[in-house]
Design a protein around this motif. Sequence first.
Motif, PDB file in Angstrom:
ATOM      1  N   PRO A   2       3.254  -5.242  10.800  1.00 14.12           N
ATOM      2  CA  PRO A   2       3.219  -4.478   9.549  1.00 14.12           C
ATOM      3  C   PRO A   2       2.055  -4.859   8.645  1.00 14.12           C
ATOM      4  N   GLY A   3       1.653  -6.124   8.670  1.00 13.59           N
ATOM      5  CA  GLY A   3       0.557  -6.557   7.804  1.00 13.59           C
ATOM      6  C   GLY A   3      -0.797  -6.524   8.501  1.00 13.59           C
ATOM      7  N   ALA A   4      -0.829  -6.195   9.788  1.00  9.36           N
ATOM      8  CA  ALA A   4      -2.066  -6.194  10.581  1.00  9.36           C
ATOM      9  C   ALA A   4      -2.877  -7.477  10.336  1.00  9.36           C
ATOM     10  N   ASP A   5      -2.190  -8.611  10.424  1.00  6.52           N
ATOM     11  CA  ASP A   5      -2.805  -9.877  10.008  1.00  6.52           C
ATOM     12  C   ASP A   5      -4.044 -10.260  10.811  1.00  6.52           C
ATOM     13  N   GLU A   6      -3.979 -10.090  12.124  1.00  6.80           N
ATOM     14  CA  GLU A   6      -5.141 -10.493  12.935  1.00  6.80           C
ATOM     15  C   GLU A   6      -6.341  -9.614  12.626  1.00  6.80           C
ATOM     16  N   LEU A   7      -6.082  -8.349  12.452  1.00  9.59           N
ATOM     17  CA  LEU A   7      -7.164  -7.420  12.117  1.00  9.59           C
ATOM     18  C   LEU A   7      -7.764  -7.782  10.749  1.00  9.59           C
ATOM     19  N   ARG A   8      -6.906  -8.090   9.789  1.00  5.20           N
ATOM     20  CA  ARG A   8      -7.430  -8.444   8.460  1.00  5.20           C
ATOM     21  C   ARG A   8      -8.231  -9.739   8.500  1.00  5.20           C
ATOM     22  N   THR A  66     -17.459 -10.901   5.534  1.00  2.72           N
ATOM     23  CA  THR A  66     -17.519 -11.993   4.549  1.00  2.72           C
ATOM     24  C   THR A  66     -16.870 -11.623   3.207  1.00  2.72           C
ATOM     25  N   VAL A  67     -15.579 -11.371   3.298  1.00  2.00           N
ATOM     26  CA  VAL A  67     -14.776 -11.120   2.096  1.00  2.00           C
ATOM     27  C   VAL A  67     -14.534 -12.467   1.402  1.00  2.00           C
ATOM     28  N   PRO A  68     -14.753 -12.545   0.079  1.00  2.00           N
ATOM     29  CA  PRO A  68     -14.566 -13.824  -0.616  1.00  2.00           C
ATOM     30  C   PRO A  68     -13.158 -14.393  -0.396  1.00  2.00           C
ATOM     31  N   ASP A  69     -13.070 -15.732  -0.297  1.00  2.00           N
ATOM     32  CA  ASP A  69     -11.804 -16.396   0.034  1.00  2.00           C
ATOM     33  C   ASP A  69     -10.679 -16.051  -0.930  1.00  2.00           C
ATOM     34  N   ASP A  70     -11.014 -15.937  -2.218  1.00  2.00           N
ATOM     35  CA  ASP A  70      -9.933 -15.714  -3.174  1.00  2.00           C
ATOM     36  C   ASP A  70      -9.652 -14.225  -3.415  1.00  2.00           C
ATOM     37  N   SER A  71     -10.148 -13.351  -2.507  1.00  2.00           N
ATOM     38  CA  SER A  71      -9.800 -11.929  -2.569  1.00  2.00           C
ATOM     39  C   SER A  71      -8.884 -11.609  -1.394  1.00  2.00           C
ATOM     40  N   ASP A  72      -8.100 -10.547  -1.550  1.00  2.00           N
ATOM     41  CA  ASP A  72      -7.220 -10.130  -0.456  1.00  2.00           C
ATOM     42  C   ASP A  72      -7.591  -8.721   0.002  1.00  2.00           C
ATOM     43  N   ILE A  73      -6.986  -8.286   1.107  1.00  2.00           N
ATOM     44  CA  ILE A  73      -7.353  -7.014   1.747  1.00  2.00           C
ATOM     45  C   ILE A  73      -6.094  -6.202   2.024  1.00  2.00           C
ATOM     46  N   VAL A  74      -6.124  -4.895   1.701  1.00  2.00           N
ATOM     47  CA  VAL A  74      -5.062  -3.993   2.147  1.00  2.00           C
ATOM     48  C   VAL A  74      -5.715  -2.889   2.979  1.00  2.00           C
ATOM     49  N   LEU A  75      -5.041  -2.487   4.054  1.00  2.00           N
ATOM     50  CA  LEU A  75      -5.622  -1.509   4.970  1.00  2.00           C
ATOM     51  C   LEU A  75      -4.963  -0.144   4.802  1.00  2.00           C
ATOM     52  N   LEU A 134      -0.666   6.502  -6.270  1.00  2.00           N
ATOM     53  CA  LEU A 134       0.768   6.199  -6.391  1.00  2.00           C
ATOM     54  C   LEU A 134       0.984   5.016  -7.332  1.00  2.00           C
ATOM     55  N   LEU A 135       0.037   4.069  -7.302  1.00  2.00           N
ATOM     56  CA  LEU A 135       0.218   2.833  -8.081  1.00  2.00           C
ATOM     57  C   LEU A 135      -0.165   3.009  -9.549  1.00  2.00           C
ATOM     58  N   VAL A 136      -1.334   3.568  -9.810  1.00  2.00           N
ATOM     59  CA  VAL A 136      -1.812   3.627 -11.204  1.00  2.00           C
ATOM     60  C   VAL A 136      -2.153   5.044 -11.664  1.00  2.00           C
ATOM     61  N   GLY A 137      -1.784   6.060 -10.836  1.00  2.00           N
ATOM     62  CA  GLY A 137      -2.030   7.447 -11.231  1.00  2.00           C
ATOM     63  C   GLY A 137      -0.746   8.128 -11.681  1.00  2.00           C
ATOM     64  N   GLY A 138      -0.731   9.452 -11.504  1.00  2.08           N
ATOM     65  CA  GLY A 138       0.458  10.224 -11.874  1.00  2.08           C
ATOM     66  C   GLY A 138       0.288  10.907 -13.223  1.00  2.08           C
ATOM     67  N   PRO A 171      -5.821 -10.677  -5.290  1.00  5.74           N
ATOM     68  CA  PRO A 171      -4.542 -10.667  -4.573  1.00  5.74           C
ATOM     69  C   PRO A 171      -3.391 -10.090  -5.401  1.00  5.74           C
ATOM     70  N   ALA A 172      -3.485 -10.199  -6.732  1.00  5.09           N
ATOM     71  CA  ALA A 172      -2.414  -9.649  -7.572  1.00  5.09           C
ATOM     72  C   ALA A 172      -2.363  -8.121  -7.447  1.00  5.09           C
ATOM     73  N   TRP A 173      -3.515  -7.479  -7.404  1.00 11.24           N
ATOM     74  CA  TRP A 173      -3.551  -6.023  -7.204  1.00 11.24           C
ATOM     75  C   TRP A 173      -3.121  -5.651  -5.793  1.00 11.24           C
ATOM     76  N   ILE A 174      -3.625  -6.400  -4.823  1.00 18.98           N
ATOM     77  CA  ILE A 174      -3.308  -6.088  -3.419  1.00 18.98           C
ATOM     78  C   ILE A 174      -1.800  -6.170  -3.195  1.00 18.98           C
ATOM     79  N   ALA A 175      -1.145  -7.150  -3.842  1.00 18.85           N
ATOM     80  CA  ALA A 175       0.308  -7.309  -3.684  1.00 18.85           C
ATOM     81  C   ALA A 175       1.050  -6.080  -4.201  1.00 18.85           C
ATOM     82  N   GLN A 176       0.559  -5.494  -5.291  1.00 20.09           N
ATOM     83  CA  GLN A 176       1.205  -4.281  -5.827  1.00 20.09           C
ATOM     84  C   GLN A 176       0.954  -3.082  -4.905  1.00 20.09           C
ATOM     85  N   LEU A 177      -0.290  -2.961  -4.441  1.00 16.85           N
ATOM     86  CA  LEU A 177      -0.623  -1.849  -3.542  1.00 16.85           C
ATOM     87  C   LEU A 177       0.212  -1.904  -2.268  1.00 16.85           C
TER      88      LEU A 177
END
Length: 365
Positions: free
Chosen positions: A66-72, A80-89, A102-106, A236-242
């Motif tokens: 579900p998290g596609a961890d190996e791909l991420r 070279t994504v900075p260490d303290d940033s996160d990724i959503v696919l 869906l998160l910040v629109g509407g 990561p705080a935004w990625i967690a919400q997304l």
Amino acid sequence: MKPDNDDLLDKLVPPLIRDLKPYHVPASRGMVKLDAMENPYQLPPALREAWLAALGSASINRYPDPGADELRQRIRRVFTVPDDSDIVLGNGSDELIQMLALLVGGPGRTFMAPAPSFSMYEMISLFTGTGFRMVPLKEDFSMDGEAMLDAIRESQPSCIFLAYPNNPTGNSFDDGIIGQIITEAPGLVVVDEAYFSFSGRTFLGRLPEARNLMVMRTLSKSGLAGLRLGMLMGDPAWIAQLDKVRLPYNINCLTQAGASFCLDHYDVLETQGATIRADREALFRQLDGISGVRAYPSDANFILVRLAVDATRVFEELKQRGVLVKNLHQPGGVLENCLRITVGAADENSALVSALMDMLGARAA
Ligand SMILES: *Cc1c(COP(=O)(O)O)cnc(C)c1O
């Protein structure tokens, strides 16, 4: 006889969706396809075999990770994504734009982008009931910093999309103005780097210092349009919400396996990208040498041209000759008599140039 559904549709489907035109994809079988910014090259045959083997060992009887961890992990390393940033696919970056809506629109919220730009920003805003504010580019397609900042103050957008380089104009906006927008925006700023392979310019390095910045990429333009894989990087705080509005298994196991394989051999796609960049320069000079054609410089894998004659007629005649490009012409609009031409393989570019020369003739020296 079964009665038709018109009255039910009128009652149940919101008018803004009933009025929407579906995203149109023209038929292209057998044509020189220069309309959709695809990479014209396949994987080399030996690599294709290994790729098939990788797909063959995917467990299609099981739900995907579900998290596609190996791909991420691979994305983190290769881009070279900075260490303290996160990724959503996403299933293409289109899905990521929808997740942002869906998160910040509407209703009651506004998204913003310069215009003209990538059409999905507006389309997704529309069908999610999000307001959409367009800020016209200057005549040379550079961003009007003052107008953007004024519009930001006035409309307080929850999300701003900046395609960098921009589609369909091909130019990269000024870094300083983008920096100012990030500082002054009351909400998210998404720098959409769909054409990073061809521009080499990125805001990834600024993620650690800007809490409201997100960088979006896609594998579509680098050679894997069929896989549908977009990525969004940020705090990561935004990625967690997304991640909460992401459907659990949005990246299927064949995409995960196929994309992971290609990222392990990313040098092959980078070499193809270098060829496309070199061919872009050659194509630019050839297009600009045709009578009545003005080509705009591009950091992407396409070139915008403006014709001195009716672009729709030229578009149709190109199509009859088996060459498909994108017609952007709107009478009286900023893209009046403009066509967008994807950089294809050398023989495809030649086919286009010969057809145009045939129709329009060489520019007098
Ligand atoms: C093509 C394009 C995309 C679409 O990406 P997908 O990952 O194929 O959905 C996103 N942004 C811009 C600016 C594009 O031109």
